[in-house]
Design a protein around this motif. Structure first.
Motif, PDB file in Angstrom:
ATOM      1  N   ALA A 199      71.404  -1.305  64.372  1.00  0.00           N
ATOM      2  CA  ALA A 199      70.874  -1.121  65.482  1.00  0.00           C
ATOM      3  C   ALA A 199      71.481  -1.655  66.712  1.00  0.00           C
ATOM      4  O   ALA A 199      71.706  -2.944  66.644  1.00  0.00           O
ATOM      5  N   LYS A 209      72.810   4.030  63.704  1.00  0.00           N
ATOM      6  CA  LYS A 209      71.576   3.585  62.831  1.00  0.00           C
ATOM      7  C   LYS A 209      71.321   4.437  61.638  1.00  0.00           C
ATOM      8  O   LYS A 209      71.274   4.013  60.604  1.00  0.00           O
ATOM      9  N   ASP A 210      71.732   5.568  61.609  1.00  0.00           N
ATOM     10  CA  ASP A 210      71.230   6.764  60.410  1.00  0.00           C
ATOM     11  C   ASP A 210      72.361   6.367  59.373  1.00  0.00           C
ATOM     12  O   ASP A 210      71.976   6.290  58.208  1.00  0.00           O
ATOM     13  N   MET A 254      63.856  -0.769  70.570  1.00  0.00           N
ATOM     14  CA  MET A 254      64.752   0.000  69.956  1.00  0.00           C
ATOM     15  C   MET A 254      64.428   1.315  69.297  1.00  0.00           C
ATOM     16  O   MET A 254      64.964   2.230  69.321  1.00  0.00           O
ATOM     17  N   GLU A 255      63.101   1.444  68.981  1.00  0.00           N
ATOM     18  CA  GLU A 255      62.474   2.677  68.450  1.00  0.00           C
ATOM     19  C   GLU A 255      62.489   3.479  69.389  1.00  0.00           C
ATOM     20  O   GLU A 255      62.816   4.905  68.946  1.00  0.00           O
ATOM     21  N   LYS A 291      71.954   6.664  67.566  1.00  0.00           N
ATOM     22  CA  LYS A 291      71.005   7.418  66.629  1.00  0.00           C
ATOM     23  C   LYS A 291      72.054   7.477  65.344  1.00  0.00           C
ATOM     24  O   LYS A 291      71.640   7.000  64.227  1.00  0.00           O
ATOM     25  N   GLY A 333      72.950   1.712  59.363  1.00  0.00           N
ATOM     26  CA  GLY A 333      71.938   1.070  59.474  1.00  0.00           C
ATOM     27  C   GLY A 333      72.015  -0.246  60.420  1.00  0.00           C
ATOM     28  O   GLY A 333      71.414  -1.327  60.426  1.00  0.00           O
ATOM     29  N   TYR A 348      65.732   4.978  69.941  1.00  0.00           N
ATOM     30  CA  TYR A 348      66.143   5.837  68.635  1.00  0.00           C
ATOM     31  C   TYR A 348      65.499   7.330  69.141  1.00  0.00           C
ATOM     32  O   TYR A 348      66.086   8.341  68.735  1.00  0.00           O
TER      33      TYR A 348
END
Length: 446
Positions: free
Chosen positions: A386, A380-381, A436-437, A377, A384, A440
């Motif tokens: 993944a 990604k945050d 991927m979502e 997480k 950016g 997350y």
């Protein structure tokens, strides 16, 4: 667990290896390799040398025109399969804040998660071994010479020739994906034996490319064994042995030579005063082992490689610590080998890699799945980027080293403020968006 384990009661194992108690409780551990040896004192003991890696590099170059022809995404790199090396300054600050620990030196991510074709580190070893096999077959039958433009391999003539042959492999996912994609392009019939923990989307992607996927309700070792047995029945069926293959190993080792060039381009010095630390996620051991070997060839005592494993699948740590290598499984000590890090869900390590790495790898650490998701997480945050869960195992390395590895730093007189830390990201770019979502969202609670 009152029965004997490899001839000894559990109490004796715990006395010999106190770290085992934490490992059996699936707690995170940090292990320094007591057999780690200076390069000059052990290089001659190794089964390979620089010439072997150079030979592999030349084979990659010969195949570049073919790769550029059949995989348009590699045209810009003229058929060379390589990934970016990027500085992750925001993640460095994030780690320092999360763990209340200053991360000294540079922090970089080697993005094998974004390698063309297979979207993972397995694009190196898996694709390389298939190419080597294809080259040998074509040369043997007088269809190819080393001086040819290998783009001719994309023709119907070669596809028809390779269709007489099969390639078989056992995999948790990413190796099967890389071997399936390249083998199908060449025209081989491909059989991928998938373990129970392999993700569904990987199976579907393979099938959509004409690969025969055989699903098993057991773990990685069983899938490999079933693949091996199948291949033995047919002399035209080539088995790619993830547990023991020197060819996979060489494909991975070439990565070190490419990395050296990238470091030079970034003007990053590696020497006694500027040590390089590399953190490599580890399943059966082929990829991290091959890369470590290549790095040691080039940087010798100035590079320090650490393997990263899930707390529920610490097979390489168990094999190297006990010196039993492939004779021991995590199940022998009641560890369940269940982890969301599917590429690392391996219960029994490679004997070939374990023995080759005995004096080369600096240490091994483990991490739990919750931490993998938390780092997924944050990556990604703040950056950016993944990645799939297993690819985050390397990102925890600098934290573990700086928190737990002080004795190693002191023993080797390493100036940490001048260090370069490279976290090797192993997979992610082919993960479907909804998958991927879900990763997350799972991490949102951490």
């Amino acid at each position: 667990m009152s029965q004997l384990i490899h001839g000894k009661p559990l109490t004796e194992w715990l006395h010999m290896y106190p770290l085992l108690e934490k490992m059996m409780s699936t707690e995170e551990v940090f292990w320094l390799n007591p057999n780690y040896t200076r390069w000059t004192n052990m290089a001659k003991e190794l089964p390979f040398d620089e010439g072997d890696v150079r030979e592999a590099e030349q084979r990659w170059k010969r195949f570049a025109p073919f790769i550029a022809t059949v995989f348009p995404e590699t045209k810009h790199s003229e058929g060379i399969i390589e990934s970016p090396l990027i500085e992750i300054e925001n993640m460095k600050k994030e780690l320092a804040s999360m763990f209340q620990l200053p991360i000294q030196g540079k922090l970089l991510l080697k993005c094998d998660s974004h390698l063309p074709i297979a979207g993972s580190i397995k694009a190196r070893g898996g694709i390389y071994e298939v190419l080597k096999h294809a080259e040998e077959l074509a040369l043997e039958h007088g269809l190819l010479s080393l001086e040819d433009d290998y783009s001719i391999l994309a023709s119907d003539k070669f596809r028809a020739f390779f269709s007489q042959y099969s390639i078989t492999v056992g995999s948790t996912g990413n190796l099967g994906l890389s071997i399936g994609m390249i083998s199908a392009k060449l025209g081989f019939r491909v059989n991928v034996h998938m373990s129970a923990d392999a993700k569904q989307w990987k199976k579907e992607l393979l099938r959509s490319n004409g690969v025969n996927v055989i699903e098993h309700h057991s773990d990685y070792s069983y899938a490999v064994e079933m693949g091996r047995k199948e291949a033995e029945k047919d002399p035209n069926n080539y088995f790619i042995d993830d547990e023991n293959s020197p060819h996979l190993f060489m494909g991975y080792a070439v990565a070190a030579f490419r990395l050296k060039k990238q470091l030079e381009e970034k003007k990053i010095v590696v020497d006694k005063d500027h040590p390089l630390f590399v953190y490599l996620p580890c399943g059966v051991g082929g990829a991290p082992g091959g890369i470590t070997f290549g790095l040691k060839l080039l940087f010798q005592d100035d590079v320090h490689c650490f393997f990263a494993e899930p707390t529920h699948s610490p097979c390489m740590l168990l094999g190297m610590m006990t010196q039993l290598h492939d004779k021991v499984s995590v199940h022998d000590f009641g560890i369940d080998n269940k982890t969301e890090a599917d590429g690392l869900a391996v219960g029994r390590p490679s004997k070939f890699v374990g023995k080759t790495m005995e004096k080369l790898v600096s240490g091994i650490y483990t991490m739990n799945d919750d931490r993998l998701f938390m780092l997924l997480k944050r990556m990604k945050d703040v950056e950016g980027i993944a990645l799939e869960p297993s690819a985050l195992a390397g990102v925890y390395g600098p934290v573990q080293l700086l928190a737990e590895g002080k004795t190693y730093m002191e023993q080797h007189e390493l100036p940490v403020k001048n260090a370069t830390h490279i976290c090797w990201a192993t997979g992610g770019s082919l993960v479907p968006k909804e998958e991927m979502e879900a990763y997350y969202q799972k991490a949102v609670n951490f």
